[in-house]
Design a protein around this motif. Structure first.
Motif, PDB file in Angstrom:
ATOM      1  N   ASP A  29       0.862  -1.184   0.000  1.00  0.00           N
ATOM      2  CA  ASP A  29       0.000   0.000   0.000  1.00  0.00           C
ATOM      3  C   ASP A  29       0.896   1.230   0.000  1.00  0.00           C
ATOM      4  O   ASP A  29       1.476   1.603   1.014  1.00  0.00           O
ATOM      5  N   ARG A  30       1.010   1.849  -1.137  1.00  0.00           N
ATOM      6  CA  ARG A  30       1.944   2.973  -1.300  1.00  0.00           C
ATOM      7  C   ARG A  30       1.526   4.198  -0.505  1.00  0.00           C
ATOM      8  O   ARG A  30       2.377   4.993  -0.114  1.00  0.00           O
ATOM      9  N   ALA A  31       0.237   4.349  -0.237  1.00  0.00           N
ATOM     10  CA  ALA A  31      -0.211   5.469   0.589  1.00  0.00           C
ATOM     11  C   ALA A  31       0.339   5.323   2.010  1.00  0.00           C
ATOM     12  O   ALA A  31       0.755   6.313   2.625  1.00  0.00           O
ATOM     13  N   ILE A  32       0.358   4.099   2.527  1.00  0.00           N
ATOM     14  CA  ILE A  32       0.915   3.859   3.862  1.00  0.00           C
ATOM     15  C   ILE A  32       2.409   4.145   3.858  1.00  0.00           C
ATOM     16  O   ILE A  32       2.927   4.835   4.746  1.00  0.00           O
ATOM     17  N   ILE A  33       3.121   3.622   2.874  1.00  0.00           N
ATOM     18  CA  ILE A  33       4.573   3.823   2.798  1.00  0.00           C
ATOM     19  C   ILE A  33       4.884   5.312   2.674  1.00  0.00           C
ATOM     20  O   ILE A  33       5.765   5.830   3.368  1.00  0.00           O
ATOM     21  N   GLY A  35       2.993   7.759   3.666  1.00  0.00           N
ATOM     22  CA  GLY A  35       2.630   8.344   4.952  1.00  0.00           C
ATOM     23  C   GLY A  35       3.725   8.161   5.989  1.00  0.00           C
ATOM     24  O   GLY A  35       4.019   9.080   6.766  1.00  0.00           O
ATOM     25  N   LEU A  36       4.348   6.990   6.001  1.00  0.00           N
ATOM     26  CA  LEU A  36       5.474   6.746   6.909  1.00  0.00           C
ATOM     27  C   LEU A  36       6.621   7.708   6.621  1.00  0.00           C
ATOM     28  O   LEU A  36       7.226   8.273   7.536  1.00  0.00           O
ATOM     29  N   LEU A  37       6.910   7.895   5.354  1.00  0.00           N
ATOM     30  CA  LEU A  37       7.999   8.789   4.963  1.00  0.00           C
ATOM     31  C   LEU A  37       7.676  10.246   5.288  1.00  0.00           C
ATOM     32  O   LEU A  37       8.545  10.987   5.761  1.00  0.00           O
ATOM     33  N   VAL A  38       6.431  10.647   5.066  1.00  0.00           N
ATOM     34  CA  VAL A  38       6.007  12.012   5.393  1.00  0.00           C
ATOM     35  C   VAL A  38       6.104  12.229   6.905  1.00  0.00           C
ATOM     36  O   VAL A  38       6.555  13.285   7.373  1.00  0.00           O
ATOM     37  N   SER A  39       5.724  11.217   7.669  1.00  0.00           N
ATOM     38  CA  SER A  39       5.810  11.302   9.124  1.00  0.00           C
ATOM     39  C   SER A  39       7.266  11.429   9.580  1.00  0.00           C
ATOM     40  O   SER A  39       7.585  12.231  10.463  1.00  0.00           O
ATOM     41  N   ALA A  40       8.147  10.662   8.966  1.00  0.00           N
ATOM     42  CA  ALA A  40       9.575  10.755   9.290  1.00  0.00           C
ATOM     43  C   ALA A  40      10.114  12.139   8.933  1.00  0.00           C
ATOM     44  O   ALA A  40      10.891  12.732   9.699  1.00  0.00           O
ATOM     45  N   ALA A  41       9.703  12.668   7.790  1.00  0.00           N
ATOM     46  CA  ALA A  41      10.150  14.009   7.381  1.00  0.00           C
ATOM     47  C   ALA A  41       9.677  15.063   8.382  1.00  0.00           C
ATOM     48  O   ALA A  41      10.421  15.987   8.714  1.00  0.00           O
TER      49      ALA A  41
END
Length: 69
Positions: A29-33, A35-41
């Motif tokens: 699920d690319r939206a989840i992935i 989202g994880l990256l946006v959260s890390a940023a």
């Protein structure tokens, strides 16, 4: 040459996503992935930046040692 370097970088980064198991864990699920990256940023832009970098670097080094060793 810059295009080739960028392509290599993108492939390597995609490999890290796969190596971390995120594809399977999110059922691709690319939206989840993303989202994880946006959260890390967001964390990297916050007051928690230094702590997060220290923690993530340690975890990453350990994970590399476990998978490459």
């Amino acid at each position: 040459m810059k295009r080739r370097e960028r392509t290599r970088q993108l492939i390597e980064l995609g490999g890290l996503v796969a190596k971390a198991g995120l594809i399977e864990l999110t059922e691709d699920d690319r939206a989840i992935i993303f989202g994880l990256l946006v959260s890390a940023a967001a964390t990297l832009q916050s007051g928690e930046r230094d702590q997060a970098i220290t923690l993530w670097r340690r975890r990453g080094k350990r994970a590399f040692e476990e998978t490459d060793g």
